[in-house]
Design an enzyme around this catalytic site. Structure first.
Site, PDB file in Angstrom:
ATOM      1  N   GLU A 228     -34.721  -4.575  80.646  1.00  0.00           N
ATOM      2  CA  GLU A 228     -35.248  -5.786  80.073  1.00  0.00           C
ATOM      3  C   GLU A 228     -36.083  -6.593  81.402  1.00  0.00           C
ATOM      4  OE1 GLU A 228     -32.281  -8.361  78.136  1.00  0.00           O
ATOM      5  OE2 GLU A 228     -31.978  -6.572  76.942  1.00  0.00           O
TER       6      GLU A 228
ATOM      7  N   GLU B 111     -29.940   1.688  72.584  1.00  0.00           N
ATOM      8  CA  GLU B 111     -28.345   0.827  71.754  1.00  0.00           C
ATOM      9  C   GLU B 111     -28.661   0.747  69.897  1.00  0.00           C
ATOM     10  OE1 GLU B 111     -28.890  -3.051  74.428  1.00  0.00           O
ATOM     11  OE2 GLU B 111     -29.016  -1.835  75.851  1.00  0.00           O
TER      12      GLU B 111
HETATM   13  C1  GLA Z   1     -29.168  -6.406  75.393  1.00  0.00           C
HETATM   14  C2  GLA Z   1     -28.062  -5.614  76.764  1.00  0.00           C
HETATM   15  C3  GLA Z   1     -26.912  -5.146  75.614  1.00  0.00           C
HETATM   16  C4  GLA Z   1     -26.048  -6.010  75.015  1.00  0.00           C
HETATM   17  C5  GLA Z   1     -27.439  -6.111  73.495  1.00  0.00           C
HETATM   18  C6  GLA Z   1     -26.586  -7.383  72.211  1.00  0.00           C
HETATM   19  O1  GLA Z   1     -30.241  -4.969  74.397  1.00  0.00           O
HETATM   20  O2  GLA Z   1     -28.930  -4.355  77.005  1.00  0.00           O
HETATM   21  O3  GLA Z   1     -26.281  -4.974  76.940  1.00  0.00           O
HETATM   22  O4  GLA Z   1     -26.128  -7.401  75.937  1.00  0.00           O
HETATM   23  O5  GLA Z   1     -28.733  -6.944  74.296  1.00  0.00           O
HETATM   24  O6  GLA Z   1     -25.340  -6.918  73.245  1.00  0.00           O
END
Ligand code: GLA
Length: 370
Positions: A167, A274
């Protein structure tokens, strides 16, 4: 001949007996129900799930080994939990997840080596002087090198892929990098350094850049620009992670198709790292609950919408099979998700394929029917 025939006969009778007595018919469906996501998708992608060390001690452990071929530590390997003090690493959580993966023959993704969030304050602070001051660029890069080298070396041979940098691209249309402390102190250089440190510690690990909201064309263009710049410099980057925190109203089929098409042109692996599909319309900023948020029932309407989005996503994932190598769900079942507290604090969500009793939801059926 007799020797083989007799045990086979006993085995067959046992199966027929079991099904007659359970009142079930031997159907294609009953054979299929023995399969997990990992089996349905074995010719497509490595199917994974984000876990905590605690979850591996509950009945969710059985679901993990039945359904998944890969795991990602949800928090245990982030900088804060694993490196809470300048000379102190806390390996307990990461080690227990790594041991579970080895014991059960699951692949392991590492998450994450460099992120602006969940990073301890000491990392940016030089306490050797009074009063303490912010570290210099040289000090910060040295700390990043030590951190990445220690963590990657510890799990060398167990972790096959790392989310090296998480990010760093800004959500604001007119801003390239997020103005994190890493960026303020080092400029863009920390990104390439992080990849180089990780590669030096484990030349066999696959190294990913991971981010969210790539369905936004402006953000996507910036991510692609950064990855291309790294590739042009010969930085060891092997994949791009699309987090996939989506919802019942986004992405549209067109948005996701274009996103996957654009990233597949980079010539590196794509993973969905994710994945979850919130049953509420997407909101990007945290807020408190309002009276209109109080009904959190998982209604048939919510179930239907979620099913359609999951179906559409997996149709597109399969379309880009050549480029996508893994899909990881963020959390195991609707028992607990980070979305229960984000974006709306204390609002229950149902974003996964398994319900609170760990039973497959209707969306599961759609995901595995192809
Ligand atoms: C982001 C991070 C993850 C997690 C999510 C929320 O996507 O990469 O590690 O913290 O937020 O749980």
């Amino acid at each position: 001949m007799k020797k083989i025939f007799f045990p086979a006969l006993v085995f067959l009778s046992a199966i027929i007996f079991q099904f007659c007595n359970s009142g079930k018919k031997i159907t294609a469906a009953s054979v299929e129900s023995a399969k997990g996501l990992k089996d349905f998708y074995k010719d497509y992608f490595l199917m994974g799930v984000a876990v905590s060390p605690q979850s591996l001690k509950t009945d969710e452990a059985g679901l993990i080994t039945e359904q998944f071929a890969s795991m990602t530590p949800e928090n245990a390997m982030k900088m804060g939990p694993i490196h809470p003090g300048i000379n102190f690493y806390n390996w307990a959580g990461g080690d227990s997840i790594a041991a579970f993966a080895k014991r059960n023959n699951l692949k392991l993704r590492g998450h994450t080596l460099c992120w602006h969030s969940q990073t301890p304050r000491w990392f940016f602070t030089d306490s050797s002087v009074v009063p303490a001051k912010q570290v210099t660029k040289e000090q910060l890069l040295q700390r990043l090198k030590e951190h990445i080298t220690a963590v990657v070396t510890r799990y060398k041979g167990t972790i096959y892929a790392w989310d090296v940098v998480n990010e760093v691209i800004s959500d604001k249309a007119d801003e390239y990098f997020r103005p994190s402390l890493f960026f303020q102190i080092c400029g863009e250089e920390f990104v390439e350094k992080a990849f180089e440190y990780a590669h030096a510690a484990d030349p066999d690990a696959l190294l990913f850049y991971n981010d969210y909201n790539e369905i936004n064309p402006v953000k996507r263009e910036k991510i692609i620009r950064m990855v291309k710049a790294l590739q042009a410099k010969g930085i060891p980057i092997h994949g791009i992670g699309l987090q996939g925190h989506w919802a019942t109203n986004e992405p549209s089929r067109e948005q996701l198709d274009k996103t996957l098409e654009d990233f597949s042109k980079l010539g590196i692996k794509i993973q969905i790292t994710e994945l979850d599909i919130s049953v509420y319309p997407k909101e990007h900023d945290a807020r408190d609950r309002k009276s209109s948020d109080y009904d959190t029932t998982f209604t048939p309407e919510k179930e239907q919408k979620q099913m359609e989005v999951y179906k559409m996503c997996f149709e597109l994932f399969r379309k880009y099979k050549k480029h996508i190598s893994g899909i990881t769900f963020w959390n195991i079942s609707d028992r607990r998700s980070w979305l229960d507290n984000f974006p709306v604090r204390g609002r229950k969500d149902y974003p996964l394929l398994f319900d609170k009793n760990l039973k497959p939801k209707k969306a599961f059926g759609e995901v595995v029917s192809f």
